[in-house]
Design an enzyme around this catalytic site. Structure first.
Site, PDB file in Angstrom:
ATOM      1  N   VAL A 199       0.792  -1.115   0.208  1.00  0.00           N
ATOM      2  CA  VAL A 199       0.059   0.234  -0.094  1.00  0.00           C
ATOM      3  C   VAL A 199       0.535   1.406  -0.228  1.00  0.00           C
ATOM      4  O   VAL A 199       1.605   1.049   0.133  1.00  0.00           O
ATOM      5  CB  VAL A 199      -1.154   0.179   1.141  1.00  0.00           C
ATOM      6  CG1 VAL A 199      -2.084  -0.736   1.275  1.00  0.00           C
ATOM      7  CG2 VAL A 199       0.063  -0.080   2.456  1.00  0.00           C
ATOM      8  N   LEU A 209       7.286  -1.961  -7.735  1.00  0.00           N
ATOM      9  CA  LEU A 209       7.437  -0.670  -7.125  1.00  0.00           C
ATOM     10  C   LEU A 209       6.887   0.130  -6.395  1.00  0.00           C
ATOM     11  O   LEU A 209       7.784   1.553  -5.896  1.00  0.00           O
ATOM     12  CB  LEU A 209       5.786  -0.635  -7.909  1.00  0.00           C
ATOM     13  CG  LEU A 209       5.976  -0.213 -10.005  1.00  0.00           C
ATOM     14  CD1 LEU A 209       4.845  -1.129 -10.387  1.00  0.00           C
ATOM     15  CD2 LEU A 209       6.448   0.199 -10.082  1.00  0.00           C
ATOM     16  N   LYS A 210       6.415  -0.450  -5.285  1.00  0.00           N
ATOM     17  CA  LYS A 210       6.212   0.019  -3.885  1.00  0.00           C
ATOM     18  C   LYS A 210       7.443   0.903  -3.432  1.00  0.00           C
ATOM     19  O   LYS A 210       7.773   0.984  -2.516  1.00  0.00           O
ATOM     20  CB  LYS A 210       5.965  -0.723  -3.685  1.00  0.00           C
ATOM     21  CG  LYS A 210       5.765  -0.003  -1.604  1.00  0.00           C
ATOM     22  CD  LYS A 210       5.202   1.248  -1.600  1.00  0.00           C
ATOM     23  CE  LYS A 210       4.670   1.673  -0.124  1.00  0.00           C
ATOM     24  NZ  LYS A 210       4.830   1.405   0.899  1.00  0.00           N
ATOM     25  N   VAL A 211       8.747  -0.534  -3.645  1.00  0.00           N
ATOM     26  CA  VAL A 211       9.853  -0.175  -2.906  1.00  0.00           C
ATOM     27  C   VAL A 211      10.916   1.455  -3.342  1.00  0.00           C
ATOM     28  O   VAL A 211      10.623   2.470  -3.376  1.00  0.00           O
ATOM     29  CB  VAL A 211      11.591  -0.566  -3.124  1.00  0.00           C
ATOM     30  CG1 VAL A 211      12.507  -0.362  -3.316  1.00  0.00           C
ATOM     31  CG2 VAL A 211      11.214  -1.565  -2.422  1.00  0.00           C
TER      32      VAL A 211
END
Length: 317
Positions: free
Chosen positions: A117, A166-168
């Site tokens: 998230v 992508l979250k990193v």
């Protein structure tokens, strides 16, 4: 559908709370019995172990502090995975580890999805947070009704591993923004500018950002409590640096950011709030970056709305 939630930390407890608030049949598990007790008081059922959670629930969500913790929990659940069971990972974690664990769940007959998230704890609390989903389309369609309760904007990013990658990246960008804001605020203070005016000047400019409109407020209030700690920042930007190194991208800013947070951890401790990183510059200059009128914690004042799938190139569907 019975849903299990393992990991009731800063983000996990708020996500689990959204499920309860919307009438979901929820089982919970955490190493801290106090956190479990709080959820049980709100209407959840306590699960004794990860294995029991997978046995009793149709979907089990994990939201844990490290890849190692996630690995331990999933491996404990694997003997109970059967056809129709779904594992959803909502931590910010290592893409290769997600792919390894997801493959093990799929091999046992279940389905796997990674759903990190983005948007801050205050939006996790209201169900307005954004969610990335990595996994096959069939699994995405199966979990979308649940994800639109947990969050507002849901993006299918591709196969397992894509969402974690992508979250990193987004956490790297947020951290870079935080560090430049710290330098901007301290420099404006040193130049004699009013801090509240400086905040507004940034907010209405091309230099504004989500990080400014949240973390700068916590900095100026003095609470510096954004619900995210320095050890988690170091983990995330370290994962981004590892991705770059594996792809042979010669980054210049990223290694410096890692070094700055290593120094912050050595000064303030691994569990210090991430926006306390400004205190390195306060100590170096003898300045205090404070202003009256800013809140001590972030509260999402947007009404909770039904979630929806975000389609690349079109914004929403």
């Amino acid at each position: 559908m019975a849903v299990g939630f393992i990991g009731l930390g800063n983000v996990g407890a708020k996500l689990a709370g959204s499920l309860l608030r919307n009438g979901q049949d929820l089982w919970v598990h955490d190493l801290d019995p106090v956190l479990v007790g709080q959820m049980v008081a709100a209407g959840a059922t306590a699960g004794e172990s990860p294995a029991e959670m997978m046995r009793r629930c149709d979907v089990v969500i994990t939201c844990l502090p490290s890849p190692a913790a996630c690995s331990a929990v999933v491996e404990a659940m694997l003997p109970e995975v059967t056809a129709g069971k779904i594992w959803i990972e909502m931590s910010t974690t290592d893409a290769d580890e997600v792919k390894r664990l997801g493959a093990a769940v799929i091999a046992a007959g279940g389905q796997a999805a990674e759903c990190p998230v983005s948007g801050g704890c205050h939006r996790a609390a209201t169900g307005n947070i954004s969610i990335y989903m990595g996994g096959d389309r069939e699994t995405f369609d199966a979990v979308l009704p649940l994800l639109t309760v947990l969050g507002r904007r849901v993006l299918h990013t591709g196969p397992l591993g894509s969402a974690s990658t992508l979250k990193v990246m987004t956490n790297y960008l947020a951290t870079a923004n935080l560090l430049t804001l710290c330098e901007a605020l301290v420099t404006m203070k040193a130049a004699g500018l009013d801090m509240a005016t400086t905040y507004e000047a940034i907010r209405i400019s091309s230099g504004t950002s989500f990080v400014h409109e949240t973390e700068s407020q916590m900095i100026l209030n003095g609470s510096r409590d954004i619900n995210f700690t320095m050890d988690l920042v170091k983990k995330d930007i370290g994962l981004f640096q590892s991705i770059a190194e594996a792809a042979e991208v010669p980054l210049e800013i990223s290694p410096l950011m890692v070094s700055i947070f290593e120094d912050g951890i050595s000064r303030y401790g691994p569990r210090a709030q991430s926006d306390r990183i400004i205190e390195r510059l306060e100590e170096a200059t003898g300045l205090q970056i404070l202003a009256p009128g800013f809140p001590a914690e972030m509260v999402d004042d947007e009404p909770e709305e039904p979630g929806y799938e975000v389609v690349p190139g079109r914004g929403m569907a």
